[in-house]
Design a protein around this motif. Sequence first.
Motif, PDB file in Angstrom:
ATOM      1  N   TRP A 212       0.730  -1.153  -0.129  1.00 17.76           N
ATOM      2  CA  TRP A 212       0.108   0.135   0.000  1.00 17.76           C
ATOM      3  C   TRP A 212       1.049   1.292  -0.088  1.00 17.76           C
ATOM      4  O   TRP A 212       0.387   2.131  -0.488  1.00 17.76           O
ATOM      5  CB  TRP A 212      -0.988  -0.080   1.104  1.00 17.76           C
ATOM      6  N   SER A 213       2.240   1.116   0.395  1.00 18.54           N
ATOM      7  CA  SER A 213       3.159   2.238   0.496  1.00 18.54           C
ATOM      8  C   SER A 213       3.290   3.018  -0.898  1.00 18.54           C
ATOM      9  O   SER A 213       3.643   4.027  -0.885  1.00 18.54           O
ATOM     10  CB  SER A 213       4.314   1.978   1.081  1.00 18.54           C
ATOM     11  N   ILE A 214       2.842   2.322  -1.924  1.00 22.20           N
ATOM     12  CA  ILE A 214       3.184   2.755  -3.304  1.00 22.20           C
ATOM     13  C   ILE A 214       2.155   4.121  -3.716  1.00 22.20           C
ATOM     14  O   ILE A 214       2.246   4.655  -4.361  1.00 22.20           O
ATOM     15  CB  ILE A 214       3.101   1.732  -4.303  1.00 22.20           C
ATOM     16  N   ILE A 215       1.051   3.997  -2.646  1.00 18.28           N
ATOM     17  CA  ILE A 215      -0.066   4.981  -2.775  1.00 18.28           C
ATOM     18  C   ILE A 215       0.063   6.041  -1.652  1.00 18.28           C
ATOM     19  O   ILE A 215       0.237   7.115  -1.607  1.00 18.28           O
ATOM     20  CB  ILE A 215      -1.218   4.725  -2.897  1.00 18.28           C
TER      21      ILE A 215
ATOM     22  N   ALA B 250       3.943  14.147  -2.828  1.00 19.16           N
ATOM     23  CA  ALA B 250       3.005  14.127  -3.889  1.00 19.16           C
ATOM     24  C   ALA B 250       3.475  14.432  -5.312  1.00 19.16           C
ATOM     25  O   ALA B 250       2.875  14.616  -6.249  1.00 19.16           O
ATOM     26  CB  ALA B 250       1.910  14.729  -3.547  1.00 19.16           C
ATOM     27  N   SER B 251       4.921  14.810  -5.436  1.00 20.31           N
ATOM     28  CA  SER B 251       5.664  15.436  -6.419  1.00 20.31           C
ATOM     29  C   SER B 251       5.356  14.746  -7.616  1.00 20.31           C
ATOM     30  O   SER B 251       5.172  15.496  -8.717  1.00 20.31           O
ATOM     31  CB  SER B 251       7.005  15.753  -5.962  1.00 20.31           C
TER      32      SER B 251
ATOM     33  N   VAL C 112       2.178   9.009  -9.457  1.00 19.54           N
ATOM     34  CA  VAL C 112       2.669   8.577  -7.890  1.00 19.54           C
ATOM     35  C   VAL C 112       3.148   7.106  -7.785  1.00 19.54           C
ATOM     36  O   VAL C 112       4.228   7.037  -7.607  1.00 19.54           O
ATOM     37  CB  VAL C 112       1.320   8.642  -6.917  1.00 19.54           C
ATOM     38  N   ILE C 113       2.117   6.088  -8.669  1.00 20.08           N
ATOM     39  CA  ILE C 113       2.962   4.863  -8.932  1.00 20.08           C
ATOM     40  C   ILE C 113       4.173   4.648  -9.727  1.00 20.08           C
ATOM     41  O   ILE C 113       5.257   4.040  -9.157  1.00 20.08           O
ATOM     42  CB  ILE C 113       2.033   3.944  -9.352  1.00 20.08           C
ATOM     43  N   PHE C 114       4.071   5.470 -10.879  1.00 19.67           N
ATOM     44  CA  PHE C 114       5.174   5.287 -11.909  1.00 19.67           C
ATOM     45  C   PHE C 114       6.480   5.912 -11.204  1.00 19.67           C
ATOM     46  O   PHE C 114       7.765   5.572 -11.419  1.00 19.67           O
ATOM     47  CB  PHE C 114       5.032   5.949 -13.176  1.00 19.67           C
ATOM     48  N   GLY C 115       6.347   7.052 -10.444  1.00 21.60           N
ATOM     49  CA  GLY C 115       7.367   7.861  -9.786  1.00 21.60           C
ATOM     50  C   GLY C 115       8.154   6.919  -8.838  1.00 21.60           C
ATOM     51  O   GLY C 115       9.206   6.892  -9.027  1.00 21.60           O
ATOM     52  N   ALA C 116       7.182   6.135  -8.038  1.00 20.98           N
ATOM     53  CA  ALA C 116       7.607   5.286  -6.955  1.00 20.98           C
ATOM     54  C   ALA C 116       8.714   4.232  -7.581  1.00 20.98           C
ATOM     55  O   ALA C 116       9.613   3.926  -7.118  1.00 20.98           O
ATOM     56  CB  ALA C 116       6.630   4.750  -6.032  1.00 20.98           C
ATOM     57  N   LEU C 117       7.931   3.750  -8.695  1.00 20.12           N
ATOM     58  CA  LEU C 117       8.775   2.371  -9.350  1.00 20.12           C
ATOM     59  C   LEU C 117      10.102   3.118 -10.104  1.00 20.12           C
ATOM     60  O   LEU C 117      11.126   2.274  -9.913  1.00 20.12           O
ATOM     61  CB  LEU C 117       7.930   1.796 -10.382  1.00 20.12           C
ATOM     62  N   ILE C 118       9.933   4.300 -10.533  1.00 20.58           N
ATOM     63  CA  ILE C 118      11.408   4.793 -11.087  1.00 20.58           C
ATOM     64  C   ILE C 118      12.484   5.243  -9.834  1.00 20.58           C
ATOM     65  O   ILE C 118      13.689   4.775 -10.280  1.00 20.58           O
ATOM     66  CB  ILE C 118      10.935   6.054 -11.877  1.00 20.58           C
ATOM     67  N   TYR C 119      11.849   5.778  -8.664  1.00 22.62           N
ATOM     68  CA  TYR C 119      12.711   5.452  -7.698  1.00 22.62           C
ATOM     69  C   TYR C 119      13.328   4.572  -7.265  1.00 22.62           C
ATOM     70  O   TYR C 119      14.636   4.350  -6.991  1.00 22.62           O
ATOM     71  CB  TYR C 119      11.975   6.316  -6.643  1.00 22.62           C
ATOM     72  N   MET C 120      12.725   3.285  -6.995  1.00 28.81           N
ATOM     73  CA  MET C 120      13.229   2.088  -6.703  1.00 28.81           C
ATOM     74  C   MET C 120      14.248   1.695  -7.817  1.00 28.81           C
ATOM     75  O   MET C 120      15.357   1.094  -7.313  1.00 28.81           O
ATOM     76  CB  MET C 120      12.105   1.108  -6.694  1.00 28.81           C
ATOM     77  N   LEU C 121      13.947   1.606  -8.967  1.00 28.94           N
ATOM     78  CA  LEU C 121      14.667   1.050 -10.090  1.00 28.94           C
ATOM     79  C   LEU C 121      15.986   1.993 -10.018  1.00 28.94           C
ATOM     80  O   LEU C 121      17.126   1.253 -10.073  1.00 28.94           O
ATOM     81  CB  LEU C 121      14.057   1.524 -11.464  1.00 28.94           C
TER      82      LEU C 121
END
Length: 300
Positions: A66-69, A140-141, A112-121
């Motif tokens: 759930w943290s991805i949101i 929320a950036s 939000v989701i795509f930004g988090a995945l790019i951060y992790m990657l």
Amino acid sequence: MTTKEKIKYKFQTANVVEKLIAINVLVFILFFLIQTIAFLFKIPSDFLMSWLVFPKDPGEFLFKPWSIITYSFLHSGIWHILSNMLILYYSGTYFLSYFSSKKLLTVYFLGVIFGALIYMLSYNLFPAFEATGKSYLIGASAGVMAVLVAIATHIPDLKIRLMFIGAIKFWYIAAFLVVLDVIQIPFGNAGGHFAHLGGALLGFLYAKQLAKGNDIGAGFEKGIEWFLSLFESKNNKKPKMRTVYKKPQTSTSKTQIKKNISKDEKQQKIDSILDKISKSGYDSLTKQEKDFLFHAGKEN
């Protein structure tokens, strides 16, 4: 009407941008109070937040998907939330002039989701971050950048007036913020900047594909519709209607002709308003023109 009823009424009548801002501000105030109380009584305050922030470690993410949101509703300080909400307000207002509320939510949360995945990657791919210990993403950036870049891509030549600067094209503002994120990567908060760029990329791709007739967020939008339907009261749901008798209509019926004329007149008015915006900017519109464009966008 009591104060509680007034607040409830204002929230119900607010548009989706205003609701997103209200929720972000309320969460920020809540965590500020929690941290203040924890400080005064010497109570650890990181336990709750640790379950809501987004981690760079994929293994840790599996234990709190759930943290991805939820990470997007947390902010590190006044300037962090203020800058995000200001950009969201202005870009979101323009977005709603052309698209529906559901599309804004789709772009926002996909960003939000795509930004988090790019951060992790980025933190697990680039050698520069190999020595980095635990790292978490908040803010929320990414969603805000997705909305900003999406509407700037849709109406790149629209000019808006900025204090001390004057009229400037919407696309220039979005491009400036993207370049700023790229430049700042080596100087700190690299993961945050990568998340911003991920959201911006999502907004750009969404707008470009939508212009070609491909809605890449259609499936996610249906998920939002289902989620929102869970909170609708039975009294608010529209009753299902059954047609008992329907009179055959010819292709030249007066009703159909009137409907077509109405659509043509509406589109002509929209085109006229958009021409005015491109020439003089959004601020040149009258209140009636802004309201008309806003409602027309919600019907799309």
